[in-house]
Design a protein around this motif. Structure first.
Motif, PDB file in Angstrom:
ATOM      1  N   ASP A  97       0.830  -1.214   0.000  1.00 35.62           N
ATOM      2  CA  ASP A  97       0.000   0.000   0.000  1.00 35.62           C
ATOM      3  C   ASP A  97       0.858   1.256   0.000  1.00 35.62           C
ATOM      4  O   ASP A  97       0.563   2.225  -0.705  1.00 35.62           O
ATOM      5  N   LEU A  98       1.918   1.226   0.809  1.00 39.40           N
ATOM      6  CA  LEU A  98       2.789   2.401   0.915  1.00 39.40           C
ATOM      7  C   LEU A  98       3.522   2.644  -0.392  1.00 39.40           C
ATOM      8  O   LEU A  98       3.588   3.786  -0.879  1.00 39.40           O
ATOM      9  N   ASN A 100       2.651   1.681  -3.435  1.00 40.37           N
ATOM     10  CA  ASN A 100       1.686   2.137  -4.442  1.00 40.37           C
ATOM     11  C   ASN A 100       1.284   3.582  -4.223  1.00 40.37           C
ATOM     12  O   ASN A 100       1.064   4.330  -5.181  1.00 40.37           O
ATOM     13  N   HIS A 101       1.197   3.980  -2.952  1.00 40.85           N
ATOM     14  CA  HIS A 101       0.847   5.373  -2.675  1.00 40.85           C
ATOM     15  C   HIS A 101       1.997   6.287  -3.077  1.00 40.85           C
ATOM     16  O   HIS A 101       1.767   7.390  -3.595  1.00 40.85           O
ATOM     17  N   ARG A 104       1.672   7.061  -6.593  1.00 39.15           N
ATOM     18  CA  ARG A 104       0.582   7.988  -6.946  1.00 39.15           C
ATOM     19  C   ARG A 104       0.884   9.433  -6.572  1.00 39.15           C
ATOM     20  O   ARG A 104       0.256  10.350  -7.113  1.00 39.15           O
ATOM     21  N   LEU A 105       1.816   9.629  -5.643  1.00 42.81           N
ATOM     22  CA  LEU A 105       2.088  10.988  -5.186  1.00 42.81           C
ATOM     23  C   LEU A 105       2.703  11.831  -6.308  1.00 42.81           C
ATOM     24  O   LEU A 105       3.445  11.325  -7.148  1.00 42.81           O
ATOM     25  N   VAL A 316       0.295   7.632   3.756  1.00 49.35           N
ATOM     26  CA  VAL A 316      -0.828   7.114   2.965  1.00 49.35           C
ATOM     27  C   VAL A 316      -2.029   8.054   2.992  1.00 49.35           C
ATOM     28  O   VAL A 316      -2.917   7.952   2.143  1.00 49.35           O
ATOM     29  N   GLU A 317      -2.052   8.973   3.970  1.00 46.31           N
ATOM     30  CA  GLU A 317      -3.138   9.952   4.002  1.00 46.31           C
ATOM     31  C   GLU A 317      -2.758  11.250   3.303  1.00 46.31           C
ATOM     32  O   GLU A 317      -3.568  12.179   3.243  1.00 46.31           O
ATOM     33  N   THR A 318      -1.523  11.320   2.801  1.00 44.62           N
ATOM     34  CA  THR A 318      -1.133  12.473   1.991  1.00 44.62           C
ATOM     35  C   THR A 318      -1.822  12.366   0.636  1.00 44.62           C
ATOM     36  O   THR A 318      -1.626  11.392  -0.091  1.00 44.62           O
ATOM     37  N   GLN A 319      -2.631  13.318   0.328  1.00 42.92           N
ATOM     38  CA  GLN A 319      -3.391  13.265  -0.916  1.00 42.92           C
ATOM     39  C   GLN A 319      -2.536  13.755  -2.085  1.00 42.92           C
ATOM     40  O   GLN A 319      -1.918  14.819  -2.003  1.00 42.92           O
ATOM     41  N   PRO A 320      -2.468  12.993  -3.176  1.00 48.95           N
ATOM     42  CA  PRO A 320      -1.738  13.457  -4.361  1.00 48.95           C
ATOM     43  C   PRO A 320      -2.339  14.772  -4.873  1.00 48.95           C
ATOM     44  O   PRO A 320      -3.562  14.941  -4.857  1.00 48.95           O
TER      45      PRO A 320
END
Length: 578
Positions: A97-98, A100-101, A104-105, A316-320
Motif C-alpha cells: 500500500d505504501l 503504491n501510494h 501515486r504521489l 498514505v493519508e497524503t493526498q496526491p
C-alpha cells in the motif's frame, strides 16, 4: 482510536490466522492456569492416599498431563510460527500500500521529501509494525487471561492478601501508564533519526562518483557521522528511559513478593491461611507477575510500532496533488494539436515561473523552446503530461482540456526523452521494454534499430540480456540516451517532448542521436527544449521563452533576420564558424 481503526483494518484479510492464534493463546493460558490447581488437588486428595492408590492413579495423571503439554506444544508452535507469518503478511500488505501510494504521489511531494526517508518508512518502520501486529493482540490477550484468571484464584485462596496485592498492582499500572506517555516522543524521535541516517547513506551512495571525483570521502564521512551521532544520542535517551522504566517495574514486582511473604506470614500466624495454600499462592503469584512482565516489555514494542504506524499513516493519508477528476475520460484518437491558453504556474512557495502564457502547436509540427535557464521552458513541458497542474489558464490536446482526461491515457499519449536518462537496474532488453510492457522481441529489436543502438547491443557478449548496472553506469552517455530513445520508439506516442536530449553529449554521439530523434519526431507533434541551436534550425517554429514570458516566435530564418534575442544567442554560439 483513529490510528487503531486503521491498524485493525489490516487484520481483516488474515482473520482465520488471527482467530486461530487467539484460540491457541487461550489454550496455552488455560493450561498454565490449570497446573497449580491440578497440583493443589493432587496434594490434598491423591498424595494423602496409600502407596498403591497413588501409584495406580499416577499413570493416568501422567498420561493426562503429557497430553495437556502436547496440546500446548502445538499451540505454542502455531503462535510462534503462524503468528509471525500473519504479522509478516500484514507488513507485506502495508508495504504494498505504501509503495503504491508513493507511486501515486505528485512530483511536488518528491520535491520536498528525501528518498532515504521514504526507504526508512518502507523497511525499518514496517518491520516494527509487523512485530506489533503479531505480538500485540496475542500478548494483550494471554496476559489479560492470566492476570484475571490468577487473580480470581488468588481471591479464592485468600481475599485479604489478594486485596493488598491488588493495591500494589494498581500503583504499578498507574506508573506504567505515566511512563508510557512520557516515552512516546522518544520513540517517535528515534524513527526520525534513523530516517535521517538512511537519507544520508542514500544521498552519499547515489552520488558516489561525484564524491570520489572531488576526493570528498572525508566530507561525506563527517556528514554521515553527524546524523549517525544524532541517532546514537536518541537511542541513548530511549535506553535511559527504558532502563528507568524497567528498573521501577522490577522493584514493584519484588514488592509484590514482599507483600505476599509478610502478609502470608501474618495470616498463617493468625490461622486464617494454611502453609500449603501459601505455596499454591506463590505459584499463582508467578503466573500473575509473568504476564505483567510481558506487558511491561511489550510497551517498548508498542511504542516502536505505534510511532512507525503513525509515520505510515501520515504518508498514505497524503493526498496526491494531481489525480483524475470525477468523470475523467480516456484520451483517444490523438491527432496532436496542443494549445496553452493564458497559462500561469507557480510553486507552493508562490515563486512565479510562468505568467499568462499562450501558445498553439499544430499537429505533427516540431516546435523548439529556447531561452535562458530558469525561463520556464522545462516547466512549460512538465505541465503538458500534468507532472504539475497549471495555477491558472488551461492546456488542451485536440481541443480537450487535459484535466478532463485520465492521467494514464494522457501520459501514454506523450513520450519524453530527457537529458538525464534514467535506466533501471537490469538488462538492456528490460529497459527498452519499459516503453511497452507486453512488447515482443521483434518490436524491441525494431525500436533499437530505429534508435541506432541495435548494432552496439549485438556487439556485446550477452546482447539484449546485457546487464546495464544501477542507473546504467556500465554504458556511455550516448548509449544510454539511445536506449531511452528506443524506449520511446517502442511506446510510439503521438506527442513527443525532447528536453535537452543531446546537450551533454560529444559531437559524434550527438550526430547519431540527432538522426534518431529526427526519425522519432517524424509525423509526431514534437516540443524540443534545446541550448544547442544547431539542433533546432529545421524546426517548424522556434519560441524564445524568458522569465517574462514568450518574447519571440518564428522559424530560424525569420528570427535571425529579426536580430533579436534568438539571433544574439545564435551569434554567441556560432561566431566565426559561418
Amino acid at each position: 482510536m483513529n490510528i487503531l481503526k486503521k491498524f485493525i483494518k489490516y487484520y481483516k484479510p488474515h482473520k482465520f490466522l488471527f482467530y486461530t492464534d487467539m484460540l491457541c493463546a487461550l489454550i496455552v493460558s488455560m493450561i498454565d492456569l490449570a497446573f497449580p490447581q491440578i497440583l493443589s488437588y493432587l496434594t490434598k486428595n491423591l498424595f494423602t492416599q496409600d502407596k498403591a492408590t497413588i501409584l495406580h492413579a499416577l499413570a493416568f495423571v501422567g498420561i493426562a498431563l503429557l497430553g495437556m503439554y502436547v496440546i500446548k506444544y502445538f499451540c505454542q508452535y502455531f503462535i510462534i510460527s503462524w503468528g509471525h507469518i500473519m504479522g509478516a503478511r500484514m507488513e507485506t500488505d502495508m508495504r504494498y500500500d505504501l509503495f503504491n501510494h508513493f507511486q501515486r504521489l505528485s512530483f511536488s511531494y518528491y520535491d520536498k521529501n528525501n528518498t532515504g526517508e521514504m526507504m526508512s518508512k518502507l523497511v525499518a518502520d514496517l518491520f516494527d509494525i509487523s512485530e506489533l501486529a503479531h505480538h500485540g493482540p496475542e500478548n494483550l490477550f494471554i496476559s489479560a487471561l492470566k492476570i484475571v484468571g490468577s487473580f480470581i484464584i488468588l481471591m479464592m485462596i485468600n481475599v485479604k492478601m489478594t486485596a493488598i496485592l491488588l493495591f500494589v498492582t494498581i500503583i504499578m499500572v498507574l506508573f506504567t501508564v505515566y511512563k508510557n506517555i512520557k516515552m512516546a516522543p522518544t520513540f517517535t524521535d528515534i524513527r526520525v533519526k534513523i530516517a535521517a541516517v538512511n537519507s544520508s547513506v542514500q544521498d552519499s551512495l547515489s552520488g558516489i562518483r561525484v564524491v570520489k571525483s572531488f576526493a570528498n570521502e572525508d566530507v561525506e564521512s563527517e556528514k554521515f557521522s553527524l546524523s549517525n551521532q544524532d541517532f546514537l544520542l536518541s537511542k541513548i535517551k530511549v535506553y535511559k528511559t527504558m532502563g528507568n522504566f524497567h528498573a521501577w517495574n522490577s522493584f514493584f514486582e519484588g514488592l509484590l513478593y514482599v507483600v505476599v511473604i509478610i502478609s502470608g506470614g501474618v495470616f498463617i500466624a493468625e490461622g486464617s491461611l494454611k502453609i500449603t495454600d501459601l505455596a499454591i499462592y506463590v505459584l499463582y503469584i508467578n503466573i500473575f507477575i509473568n504476564p505483567i512482565d510481558v506487558l511491561i516489555n511489550f510497551t517498548e514494542q508498542f511504542q516502536k510500532g505505534y510511532a512507525g504506524f503513525k509515520r505510515f499513516v501520515e504518508v498514505v493519508e497524503t493526498q496526491p496533488d494531481i489525480v483524475d477528476k470525477a468523470g475523467a475520460e480516456p484520451l483517444t484518437d490523438v491527432v496532436g494539436q496542443i494549445e496553452y491558453r493564458n497559462v500561469s504556474f507557480h510553486y507552493n512557495d508562490d515563486s512565479s515561473v510562468l505568467d499568462n502564457v499562450s501558445l498553439t502547436i499544430r499537429a505533427g509540427k516540431t516546435i523548439a523552446l529556447v531561452g535562458p535557464s530558469g525561463g520556464g521552458k522545462t516547466t512549460l513541458c512538465s505541465l503538458l503530461p500534468r507532472f504539475y497542474d497549471v495555477t491558472a489558464g488551461s492546456i488542451t490536446i485536440d481541443g480537450k482540456n487535459i484535466q478532463d482526461v485520465t492521467l494514464e491515457s494522457l501520459r501514454n499519449t506523450i513520450g519524453i526523452v530527457q537529458q538525464d536518462v534514467y535506466l533501471f537496474d537490469g538488462s538492456i532488453k528490460r529497459n527498452i521494454a519499459y516503453g511497452k510492457a507486453d512488447a515482443t522481441d521483434a518490436e524491441i529489436i525494431e525500436a533499437a534499430q530505429n534508435a541506432n543502438i541495435h548494432e552496439f547491443i549485438m556487439s556485446l557478449e550477452e546482447g539484449y540480456e546485457t546487464y546495464v548496472g544501477e542507473r546504467g553506469v556500465r554504458l556511455s552517455g550516448g548509449q544510454k540516451q539511445r536506449l531511452s530513445i528506443a524506449r520511446v520508439f517502442l511506446k510510439n506516442p503521438p506527442i513527443l517532448i525532447l528536453d535537452e536530449a543531446t546537450s551533454s553529449l560529444d559531437n559524434e554521439s550527438e550526430q547519431y542521436i540527432q538522426k534518431s530523434l529526427e526519425k522519432l519526431s517524424k509525423n509526431r507533434t514534437t516540443i524540443v527544449i534545446a541550448h544547442r541551436l544547431s539542433t533546432i534550425k529545421n524546426s517548424d517554429e522556434i519560441v524564445v521563452v524568458t522569465d517574462i514570458g514568450i518574447q519571440e516566435r518564428g522559424n530560424h530564418k525569420q528570427l535571425i533576420e529579426k536580430g533579436g534575442i534568438y539571433a544574439h544567442y545564435y551569434d554567441m554560439q556560432f561566431e566565426g564558424l559561418e
